[in-house]
Scaffold this motif. Structure first.
Motif, PDB file in Angstrom:
ATOM      1  N   GLY A  45       0.795  -1.142   0.411  1.00 40.78           N
ATOM      2  CA  GLY A  45      -0.024  -0.157  -0.134  1.00 40.78           C
ATOM      3  C   GLY A  45       0.839   1.610   0.293  1.00 40.78           C
ATOM      4  N   PHE A  46      -0.215   2.022   0.927  1.00 39.25           N
ATOM      5  CA  PHE A  46       1.428   3.898   0.428  1.00 39.25           C
ATOM      6  C   PHE A  46       0.332   4.122   2.170  1.00 39.25           C
ATOM      7  CE2 PHE A  46       1.109   7.898  -0.660  1.00 39.25           C
ATOM      8  CZ  PHE A  46       2.414   7.878  -1.264  1.00 39.25           C
ATOM      9  N   GLY A  47       1.936   4.910   2.400  1.00 43.37           N
ATOM     10  CA  GLY A  47       1.603   6.470   3.486  1.00 43.37           C
ATOM     11  C   GLY A  47       1.597   6.970   3.340  1.00 43.37           C
ATOM     12  N   ALA A  48       0.917   8.049   3.608  1.00 44.76           N
ATOM     13  CA  ALA A  48       1.025   9.892   3.361  1.00 44.76           C
ATOM     14  C   ALA A  48       1.440  10.299   3.948  1.00 44.76           C
ATOM     15  CB  ALA A  48      -0.704   9.616   3.281  1.00 44.76           C
ATOM     16  N   MET A  49       2.544  10.210   4.884  1.00 45.53           N
ATOM     17  CA  MET A  49       3.209  10.788   5.956  1.00 45.53           C
ATOM     18  C   MET A  49       4.046  11.851   5.227  1.00 45.53           C
ATOM     19  SD  MET A  49       5.433  10.218   9.583  1.00 45.53           S
ATOM     20  CE  MET A  49       6.727   9.675   8.613  1.00 45.53           C
ATOM     21  N   ARG A  50       4.843  11.385   4.263  1.00 48.73           N
ATOM     22  CA  ARG A  50       6.054  11.837   3.909  1.00 48.73           C
ATOM     23  C   ARG A  50       5.032  12.812   2.470  1.00 48.73           C
ATOM     24  NH1 ARG A  50      10.762  11.491   5.125  1.00 48.73           N
ATOM     25  NH2 ARG A  50      11.303  12.259   3.717  1.00 48.73           N
ATOM     26  N   LEU A  51       3.519  12.680   2.194  1.00 49.06           N
ATOM     27  CA  LEU A  51       3.536  13.328   1.297  1.00 49.06           C
ATOM     28  C   LEU A  51       3.613  14.964   1.802  1.00 49.06           C
ATOM     29  CD1 LEU A  51       0.058  12.165  -0.250  1.00 49.06           C
ATOM     30  CD2 LEU A  51       2.156  12.087  -1.629  1.00 49.06           C
ATOM     31  N   GLY A 106      13.988   2.466   9.703  1.00 48.32           N
ATOM     32  CA  GLY A 106      15.883   1.717  10.650  1.00 48.32           C
ATOM     33  C   GLY A 106      15.816   2.585  11.588  1.00 48.32           C
ATOM     34  N   ASP A 107      16.700   3.460  11.724  1.00 53.05           N
ATOM     35  CA  ASP A 107      16.370   4.267  13.168  1.00 53.05           C
ATOM     36  C   ASP A 107      16.347   5.983  12.274  1.00 53.05           C
ATOM     37  OD1 ASP A 107      17.540   2.894  15.241  1.00 53.05           O
ATOM     38  OD2 ASP A 107      19.395   3.021  14.709  1.00 53.05           O
ATOM     39  N   ALA A 108      15.739   6.066  11.395  1.00 51.14           N
ATOM     40  CA  ALA A 108      15.793   7.567  10.905  1.00 51.14           C
ATOM     41  C   ALA A 108      13.657   7.283  11.232  1.00 51.14           C
ATOM     42  CB  ALA A 108      15.662   7.213   8.910  1.00 51.14           C
ATOM     43  N   GLY A 109      13.559   6.080  11.160  1.00 50.13           N
ATOM     44  CA  GLY A 109      12.449   7.058  11.719  1.00 50.13           C
ATOM     45  C   GLY A 109      11.438   8.211  10.554  1.00 50.13           C
ATOM     46  N   PRO A 110      10.516   8.891  11.112  1.00 49.61           N
ATOM     47  CA  PRO A 110       9.598  10.088  10.387  1.00 49.61           C
ATOM     48  C   PRO A 110      10.735  10.256   9.372  1.00 49.61           C
ATOM     49  CG  PRO A 110      10.181  10.773  12.249  1.00 49.61           C
ATOM     50  CD  PRO A 110      10.769   9.003  12.533  1.00 49.61           C
ATOM     51  N   GLN A 111      11.856  10.578   9.272  1.00 51.57           N
ATOM     52  CA  GLN A 111      12.739  11.551   8.333  1.00 51.57           C
ATOM     53  C   GLN A 111      13.039  10.082   6.524  1.00 51.57           C
ATOM     54  OE1 GLN A 111      13.538  14.201   8.268  1.00 51.57           O
ATOM     55  NE2 GLN A 111      12.321  14.102  10.832  1.00 51.57           N
ATOM     56  N   ALA A 129       2.338  -3.864   3.266  1.00 60.75           N
ATOM     57  CA  ALA A 129       3.815  -2.679   3.631  1.00 60.75           C
ATOM     58  C   ALA A 129       2.722  -1.527   3.269  1.00 60.75           C
ATOM     59  CB  ALA A 129       4.329  -2.878   2.796  1.00 60.75           C
ATOM     60  N   ILE A 130       3.588  -0.447   4.104  1.00 57.77           N
ATOM     61  CA  ILE A 130       2.347   0.902   3.288  1.00 57.77           C
ATOM     62  C   ILE A 130       3.892   2.214   3.293  1.00 57.77           C
ATOM     63  CG2 ILE A 130       0.170   0.249   4.071  1.00 57.77           C
ATOM     64  CD1 ILE A 130       1.159   1.876   7.143  1.00 57.77           C
ATOM     65  N   PRO A 131       4.755   1.476   2.974  1.00 53.92           N
ATOM     66  CA  PRO A 131       6.101   2.304   2.489  1.00 53.92           C
ATOM     67  C   PRO A 131       5.307   4.379   2.158  1.00 53.92           C
ATOM     68  CG  PRO A 131       6.181   0.716   0.667  1.00 53.92           C
ATOM     69  CD  PRO A 131       5.221   0.596   1.510  1.00 53.92           C
ATOM     70  N   GLY A 132       5.833   5.203   2.412  1.00 54.08           N
ATOM     71  CA  GLY A 132       5.195   6.267   1.757  1.00 54.08           C
ATOM     72  C   GLY A 132       6.398   7.359   0.987  1.00 54.08           C
ATOM     73  N   THR A 133       6.309   8.051   0.218  1.00 55.69           N
ATOM     74  CA  THR A 133       7.392   8.592  -0.668  1.00 55.69           C
ATOM     75  C   THR A 133       6.363  10.008  -1.579  1.00 55.69           C
ATOM     76  OG1 THR A 133       9.122   8.506  -1.629  1.00 55.69           O
ATOM     77  CG2 THR A 133       7.564   7.264  -2.771  1.00 55.69           C
ATOM     78  N   ASN A 181       7.996  10.406  -3.451  1.00 52.64           N
ATOM     79  CA  ASN A 181       9.021  10.688  -5.264  1.00 52.64           C
ATOM     80  C   ASN A 181       8.641   9.729  -5.759  1.00 52.64           C
ATOM     81  OD1 ASN A 181      11.575   9.818  -7.009  1.00 52.64           O
ATOM     82  ND2 ASN A 181      12.700  11.516  -5.991  1.00 52.64           N
ATOM     83  N   PRO A 182       8.193  10.094  -7.615  1.00 52.22           N
ATOM     84  CA  PRO A 182       7.535   9.211  -8.185  1.00 52.22           C
ATOM     85  C   PRO A 182       8.156   7.849  -8.800  1.00 52.22           C
ATOM     86  CG  PRO A 182       7.464  11.549  -9.234  1.00 52.22           C
ATOM     87  CD  PRO A 182       7.812  11.384  -7.568  1.00 52.22           C
ATOM     88  N   ASP A 183       9.608   8.394  -8.848  1.00 54.29           N
ATOM     89  CA  ASP A 183      10.640   7.267  -8.797  1.00 54.29           C
ATOM     90  C   ASP A 183      10.874   6.330  -7.471  1.00 54.29           C
ATOM     91  OD1 ASP A 183      11.130   8.370 -11.352  1.00 54.29           O
ATOM     92  OD2 ASP A 183      12.953   9.401 -10.597  1.00 54.29           O
ATOM     93  N   HIS A 184      10.454   7.174  -6.408  1.00 53.24           N
ATOM     94  CA  HIS A 184      10.751   6.351  -5.096  1.00 53.24           C
ATOM     95  C   HIS A 184       9.362   5.182  -4.812  1.00 53.24           C
ATOM     96  CE1 HIS A 184      13.835   8.311  -2.935  1.00 53.24           C
ATOM     97  NE2 HIS A 184      14.479   7.678  -4.230  1.00 53.24           N
ATOM     98  N   LEU A 185       8.253   5.749  -5.744  1.00 47.15           N
ATOM     99  CA  LEU A 185       7.114   5.130  -5.557  1.00 47.15           C
ATOM    100  C   LEU A 185       7.057   3.555  -6.350  1.00 47.15           C
ATOM    101  CD1 LEU A 185       3.625   5.028  -5.121  1.00 47.15           C
ATOM    102  CD2 LEU A 185       3.917   6.222  -6.688  1.00 47.15           C
ATOM    103  N   ALA A 186       7.660   3.938  -7.416  1.00 51.42           N
ATOM    104  CA  ALA A 186       7.555   2.945  -8.224  1.00 51.42           C
ATOM    105  C   ALA A 186       9.062   1.929  -7.453  1.00 51.42           C
ATOM    106  CB  ALA A 186       8.105   3.368 -10.356  1.00 51.42           C
ATOM    107  N   GLU A 187       9.968   1.754  -7.618  1.00 51.99           N
ATOM    108  CA  GLU A 187      10.514   1.288  -6.646  1.00 51.99           C
ATOM    109  C   GLU A 187       9.679   0.042  -5.475  1.00 51.99           C
ATOM    110  OE1 GLU A 187      14.051   3.209  -5.598  1.00 51.99           O
ATOM    111  OE2 GLU A 187      14.925   3.572  -7.150  1.00 51.99           O
ATOM    112  N   ASN A 188       9.259   1.130  -4.690  1.00 56.71           N
ATOM    113  CA  ASN A 188       8.440   0.523  -3.331  1.00 56.71           C
ATOM    114  C   ASN A 188       7.480  -0.603  -3.817  1.00 56.71           C
ATOM    115  OD1 ASN A 188       9.485   2.067  -1.421  1.00 56.71           O
ATOM    116  ND2 ASN A 188       8.110   3.364  -1.292  1.00 56.71           N
ATOM    117  N   VAL A 189       6.401  -0.120  -4.631  1.00 55.41           N
ATOM    118  CA  VAL A 189       5.791  -1.248  -5.003  1.00 55.41           C
ATOM    119  C   VAL A 189       6.203  -1.403  -6.306  1.00 55.41           C
ATOM    120  CG1 VAL A 189       3.989  -1.450  -6.979  1.00 55.41           C
ATOM    121  CG2 VAL A 189       4.275   0.751  -6.179  1.00 55.41           C
ATOM    122  N   ALA A 190       7.261  -1.921  -6.405  1.00 54.27           N
ATOM    123  CA  ALA A 190       8.170  -3.148  -7.428  1.00 54.27           C
ATOM    124  C   ALA A 190       8.551  -4.468  -6.610  1.00 54.27           C
ATOM    125  CB  ALA A 190       9.662  -2.440  -8.617  1.00 54.27           C
TER     126      ALA A 190
END
Length: 301
Positions: A25-31, A221-226, A264-268, A270-279
Motif C-alpha cells: 500500500g502507501f503511507g501518506a505521512m511524507r506527502l 530503521g533509526d531514521a524513523g519519520p525522516q 507494507a505501507i511505504p511512503g514517499t 518521489n514518483p521514482d521511489h514510489l515505483a521502486e517500493n511497489v516493485a
C-alpha cells in the motif's frame, strides 16, 4: 530489478476485515514535505497529487493517513481528497486517532476518550467521506486502551467507522481491545532490525488469528519519520546486489516475507521511489537469503 511494469498486486492480497487489498500500500505521512511532522518546507502540491494518482495507477488500493499528517500549507488528507475523490470503489483509506496537534503544529497530550469523536469527524471532513474504512487507535503510552477503544467502538456502531484497528500495542492491549469489538488490523513499528519481543508476539498472534499486521517505518530503521535509512547491514547490501535491487526494496521484501498477513505501507513524495517500493512486492528472496537476513534481525534484538 525492473520497476516500470510491476504493480501492487505482485505481492498478493490480504483481507482487512471484509475488504481485500494488495499487500503493498502507501503511507501518506511524507506527502506533506521533507520535514514530515514539522512545519518546515512544504511539499510541491502538484507533485504530491501526481504521486497519489500514480499509486492508484500502479494498483495501490490501501492508503494510510491521519489528520495530524500536516506541515506548512499541506495536509495529507486534503491532498488525498483533491487527488482521488471521487474515490475508487476498491480503495481502503485507513486513518488513526489518539495523537493530535494544534493549529501551530505543536503536539498535544494524548486525546481523552471523549475527544475521539472530534478526531474521527475531522478525518471525515478532510477526506470528504461519510464513513471511515478503518480507524486505528494509536496507543499513547497509556496502560489500558479500554476506554479509548470503547469510544471508537461506539462510533463504529453509529456507522461512522467500518473497521477498527490498534497501533503501538503489546499483546495485552490487543486482547483488551478484542474483548470490546473486533480488531481487523494492528499497526506497530516493525522492520528488519526492529526486534522488539512484544511486537514479535503481536505479529505471531495476528498470524494465528488472521489479523492484518501493518508495520510502520519498515524501511526507515533509526531514521524513523525522516524516511528510508542509509545505514544498511552488509547482508542487506549483498542481497540487493544479487537482485539488482535497492536496499529499501530488500527491506520491504523481507518484511512481506515474514507472513502473508503482513502488509507494507511505504511512503514517499518521489514518483521514482514510489515505483521502486511497489516493485519490491515482486522481489522473491531465496531461503538462504531469508536466513541471512533473519540472522541480522535477531542480532539487532
Amino acid at each position: 530489478m525492473t520497476t516500470g511494469t510491476i504493480t501492487a498486486d505482485a505481492a498478493g492480497t490480504w483481507h482487512i476485515g471484509d475488504l481485500p487489498v494488495n499487500r503493498v500500500g502507501f503511507g501518506a505521512m511524507r506527502l506533506t514535505g521533507s520535514a514530515a511532522f514539522h512545519l518546515g518546507t512544504p511539499s510541491d502540491r502538484g507533485r504530491s497529487i501526481a504521486v497519489l494518482r500514480r499509486a492508484i495507477e500502479l494498483g495501490v488500493n490501501h492508503l494510510d493517513t491521519a489528520a495530524f499528517y500536516f506541515s506548512a500549507l499541506r495536509s495529507a488528507n486534503e491532498l488525498i481528497n483533491s487527488a482521488l475523490s471521487p474515490y475508487p470503489d476498491d480503495l481502503l483509506i485507513a486513518t488513526k486517532v489518539g495523537p493530535f496537534r494544534d493549529y501551530r503544529g505543536e503536539w498535544g497530550t494524548s486525546a481523552r476518550p471523549e475527544d475521539l469523536r472530534g478526531h474521527v469527524e475531522e478525518n471525515l471532513r478532510q477526506l470528504g467521506r461519510d464513513h471511515l474504512d478503518l480507524v486505528y487507535l494509536r496507543r499513547m503510552r497509556q496502560e489500558s486502551v479500554a476506554e479509548h477503544f470503547g469510544a471508537l467502538a461506539d462510533l463504529r456502531e453509529e456507522g461512522l467507522i467500518r473497521h477498527l484497528g490498534v497501533s503501538d500495542v503489546e499483546p495485552r492491549h490487543l486482547a483488551e481491545a478484542q474483548a470490546i469489538a473486533p480488531v481487523v488490523s494492528v499497526q506497530n513499528r516493525y522492520g528488519l532490525g526492529d526486534h522488539d519481543p512484544a511486537t514479535e508476539e503481536v505479529l505471531r498472534l495476528c498470524g494465528e488469528q488472521g489479523i492484518a499486521f501493518v508495520p510502520f517505518f519498515a524501511i526507515a530503521g533509526d531514521a524513523g519519520p525522516q524516511g528510508a535509512t542509509n545505514a544498511h547491514d552488509d547482508e542487506v547490501l549483498s542481497v540487493a546486489r544479487a537482485h539488482e535491487a535497492t536496499p529499501a526494496q530488500v527491506r520491504l521484501a523481507w518484511t512481506l516475507n515474514q507472513g502473508r498477513h503482513l502488509l507494507a505501507i511505504p511512503g514517499t513524495g518521489n514518483p521514482d521511489h514510489l515505483a521502486e517500493n511497489v516493485a519490491a512486492g515482486a522481489l522473491r528472496l531465496t531461503d538462504e537469503e531469508t536466513d541471512r537476513l533473519n540472522a541480522v534481525h535477531r542480532q539487532a534484538g
